[in-house]
Design a protein around this motif. Structure first.
Motif, PDB file in Angstrom:
ATOM      1  N   LEU A 192      72.326  -8.308   6.281  1.00 45.82           N
ATOM      2  CA  LEU A 192      72.904  -7.391   7.311  1.00 45.82           C
ATOM      3  C   LEU A 192      74.223  -6.651   6.568  1.00 45.82           C
ATOM      4  N   TRP A 193      75.005  -7.376   6.086  1.00 51.49           N
ATOM      5  CA  TRP A 193      76.062  -6.633   5.206  1.00 51.49           C
ATOM      6  C   TRP A 193      75.754  -5.421   4.227  1.00 51.49           C
ATOM      7  N   MET A 194      74.253  -5.667   3.836  1.00 50.30           N
ATOM      8  CA  MET A 194      74.001  -4.659   2.755  1.00 50.30           C
ATOM      9  C   MET A 194      73.659  -3.368   3.556  1.00 50.30           C
ATOM     10  N   PHE A 195      73.394  -3.133   4.760  1.00 45.90           N
ATOM     11  CA  PHE A 195      73.062  -1.837   5.270  1.00 45.90           C
ATOM     12  C   PHE A 195      74.226  -0.895   5.087  1.00 45.90           C
ATOM     13  N   PRO A 196      75.360  -1.530   5.260  1.00 39.09           N
ATOM     14  CA  PRO A 196      76.718  -0.496   5.299  1.00 39.09           C
ATOM     15  C   PRO A 196      76.897  -0.188   3.729  1.00 39.09           C
ATOM     16  N   ILE A 197      76.798  -1.203   2.934  1.00 33.54           N
ATOM     17  CA  ILE A 197      77.086  -1.105   1.537  1.00 33.54           C
ATOM     18  C   ILE A 197      75.942  -0.010   1.163  1.00 33.54           C
ATOM     19  N   TYR A 198      74.751  -0.055   1.326  1.00 33.22           N
ATOM     20  CA  TYR A 198      73.904   1.000   0.812  1.00 33.22           C
ATOM     21  C   TYR A 198      74.157   2.306   1.639  1.00 33.22           C
ATOM     22  N   GLY A 199      74.455   2.121   2.635  1.00 34.86           N
ATOM     23  CA  GLY A 199      74.970   3.613   3.333  1.00 34.86           C
ATOM     24  C   GLY A 199      76.043   4.170   2.825  1.00 34.86           C
ATOM     25  N   LEU A 200      76.773   3.551   2.057  1.00 32.91           N
ATOM     26  CA  LEU A 200      77.941   4.065   1.440  1.00 32.91           C
ATOM     27  C   LEU A 200      77.519   5.197   0.326  1.00 32.91           C
ATOM     28  N   ALA A 201      76.205   5.181  -0.004  1.00 28.82           N
ATOM     29  CA  ALA A 201      75.730   6.215  -0.946  1.00 28.82           C
ATOM     30  C   ALA A 201      76.151   7.534  -0.598  1.00 28.82           C
ATOM     31  N   VAL A 202      76.158   7.672   0.872  1.00 25.92           N
ATOM     32  CA  VAL A 202      76.460   8.900   1.161  1.00 25.92           C
ATOM     33  C   VAL A 202      77.632   9.753   0.563  1.00 25.92           C
ATOM     34  N   LEU A 203      78.666   8.756   0.223  1.00 24.96           N
ATOM     35  CA  LEU A 203      79.850   8.983  -0.288  1.00 24.96           C
ATOM     36  C   LEU A 203      79.634   9.486  -1.934  1.00 24.96           C
ATOM     37  N   LEU A 204      78.856   9.146  -2.213  1.00 27.80           N
ATOM     38  CA  LEU A 204      78.332   9.592  -3.717  1.00 27.80           C
ATOM     39  C   LEU A 204      77.705  10.674  -3.846  1.00 27.80           C
ATOM     40  N   GLU A 205      77.213  11.467  -2.878  1.00 28.71           N
ATOM     41  CA  GLU A 205      76.803  12.700  -2.983  1.00 28.71           C
ATOM     42  C   GLU A 205      77.442  13.894  -3.658  1.00 28.71           C
ATOM     43  N   PRO A 206      78.781  14.035  -3.331  1.00 28.73           N
ATOM     44  CA  PRO A 206      79.697  14.840  -4.328  1.00 28.73           C
ATOM     45  C   PRO A 206      79.587  14.684  -5.674  1.00 28.73           C
ATOM     46  N   LEU A 207      79.879  13.280  -5.891  1.00 30.20           N
ATOM     47  CA  LEU A 207      79.495  12.862  -7.451  1.00 30.20           C
ATOM     48  C   LEU A 207      78.192  13.420  -8.188  1.00 30.20           C
ATOM     49  N   HIS A 208      77.151  13.284  -7.530  1.00 29.20           N
ATOM     50  CA  HIS A 208      75.873  13.852  -7.704  1.00 29.20           C
ATOM     51  C   HIS A 208      76.124  15.389  -7.883  1.00 29.20           C
ATOM     52  N   GLU A 209      76.632  16.018  -7.124  1.00 31.66           N
ATOM     53  CA  GLU A 209      76.897  17.428  -7.334  1.00 31.66           C
ATOM     54  C   GLU A 209      77.587  17.858  -8.626  1.00 31.66           C
ATOM     55  N   LYS A 210      78.622  16.836  -8.973  1.00 34.30           N
ATOM     56  CA  LYS A 210      79.304  17.200 -10.126  1.00 34.30           C
ATOM     57  C   LYS A 210      78.617  16.811 -11.446  1.00 34.30           C
ATOM     58  N   ILE A 211      77.918  16.004 -11.474  1.00 31.44           N
ATOM     59  CA  ILE A 211      77.330  15.459 -12.695  1.00 31.44           C
ATOM     60  C   ILE A 211      75.711  15.964 -12.914  1.00 31.44           C
ATOM     61  N   ARG A 212      75.348  16.732 -11.992  1.00 29.21           N
ATOM     62  CA  ARG A 212      73.932  17.284 -12.016  1.00 29.21           C
ATOM     63  C   ARG A 212      73.736  18.161 -13.203  1.00 29.21           C
ATOM     64  N   CYS A 213      74.572  18.816 -13.937  1.00 30.06           N
ATOM     65  CA  CYS A 213      74.319  19.525 -15.216  1.00 30.06           C
ATOM     66  C   CYS A 213      74.187  18.581 -16.239  1.00 30.06           C
ATOM     67  N   LEU A 214      74.634  17.334 -16.187  1.00 30.07           N
ATOM     68  CA  LEU A 214      74.447  16.494 -17.431  1.00 30.07           C
ATOM     69  C   LEU A 214      73.103  16.130 -17.701  1.00 30.07           C
ATOM     70  N   HIS A 215      72.749  15.750 -18.966  1.00 32.20           N
ATOM     71  CA  HIS A 215      71.511  14.985 -19.319  1.00 32.20           C
ATOM     72  C   HIS A 215      71.084  13.891 -18.494  1.00 32.20           C
ATOM     73  N   TRP A 216      69.880  13.553 -18.335  1.00 27.60           N
ATOM     74  CA  TRP A 216      69.522  12.566 -17.407  1.00 27.60           C
ATOM     75  C   TRP A 216      69.969  11.034 -17.763  1.00 27.60           C
ATOM     76  N   TYR A 217      69.989  11.151 -19.044  1.00 25.85           N
ATOM     77  CA  TYR A 217      70.471   9.619 -19.771  1.00 25.85           C
ATOM     78  C   TYR A 217      72.008   9.477 -19.545  1.00 25.85           C
ATOM     79  N   LEU A 218      72.885  10.441 -19.638  1.00 21.02           N
ATOM     80  CA  LEU A 218      74.283  10.604 -19.271  1.00 21.02           C
ATOM     81  C   LEU A 218      74.323  10.162 -17.723  1.00 21.02           C
ATOM     82  N   ARG A 219      73.653  11.033 -16.815  1.00 16.78           N
ATOM     83  CA  ARG A 219      73.744  10.546 -15.489  1.00 16.78           C
ATOM     84  C   ARG A 219      73.441   9.149 -15.273  1.00 16.78           C
ATOM     85  N   GLY A 220      72.306   8.903 -15.502  1.00 15.78           N
ATOM     86  CA  GLY A 220      71.964   7.356 -15.516  1.00 15.78           C
ATOM     87  C   GLY A 220      73.090   6.193 -15.882  1.00 15.78           C
ATOM     88  N   MET A 221      73.769   6.602 -16.977  1.00 13.81           N
ATOM     89  CA  MET A 221      74.758   5.543 -17.488  1.00 13.81           C
ATOM     90  C   MET A 221      76.013   5.747 -16.526  1.00 13.81           C
TER      91      MET A 221
END
Length: 137
Positions: free
Chosen positions: A38-67
């Motif tokens: 049950l603890w994992m639900f809010p932990i996975y839900g925290l991914a919503v806070l990573l959306e701004p990071l995705h917007e910032k790194i979107r222009c980088l090569h997929w390999y660098l984004r993966g790292m």
């Protein structure tokens, strides 16, 4: 934001159940026993806070984004697992095998987190195309 938190939480739960069931089968259990916490639900839900990071790194090569996602996921895993260990005496995951750090992260899971981060990007992209990111939740 609440709707996306729930979506990420549910998706994380489902991915974890699938993964643990698959690993159970690969380890010889034909019942494909799967589990999550049950603890994992809010932990996975925290991914919503990573959306701004995705917007910032979107222009980088997929390999660098993966790292970048590997490091970010390890950080979230270490912090949330450590906090739960402090609050309740244990964490949902206790790594004993592989290249682990304090039982909270496994370095040999880097390829999995690399793929998970890039998958998260695709999920975020699909949500961005819907009204769920426009605040029309």
């Amino acid at each position: 934001m609440l709707t996306r938190f729930i979506i990420y939480g549910l998706l994380g739960w489902n991915m974890e159940v699938f993964w643990t069931g698959l690993m159970s089968g690969l380890n010889g259990n034909p019942r494909l026993v799967a589990h999550t916490y049950l603890w994992m639900f809010p932990i996975y839900g925290l991914a919503v806070l990573l959306e701004p990071l995705h917007e910032k790194i979107r222009c980088l090569h997929w390999y660098l984004r993966g790292m970048i996602w590997v490091v970010v996921i390890w950080t979230v895993e270490f912090i949330t697992g450590g906090l739960l260990r402090l609050l309740v005496g244990t964490s949902p995951w206790i790594y004993r095998d592989g290249w682990q750090v304090y039982g909270l992260i496994r370095l040999d899971m880097a390829p999995l987190w690399f793929a998970a981060g890039l998958l998260f990007e695709q999920i975020h992209n699909r949500l961005a195309k819907s009204d769920l990111l426009a605040g029309n939740e």
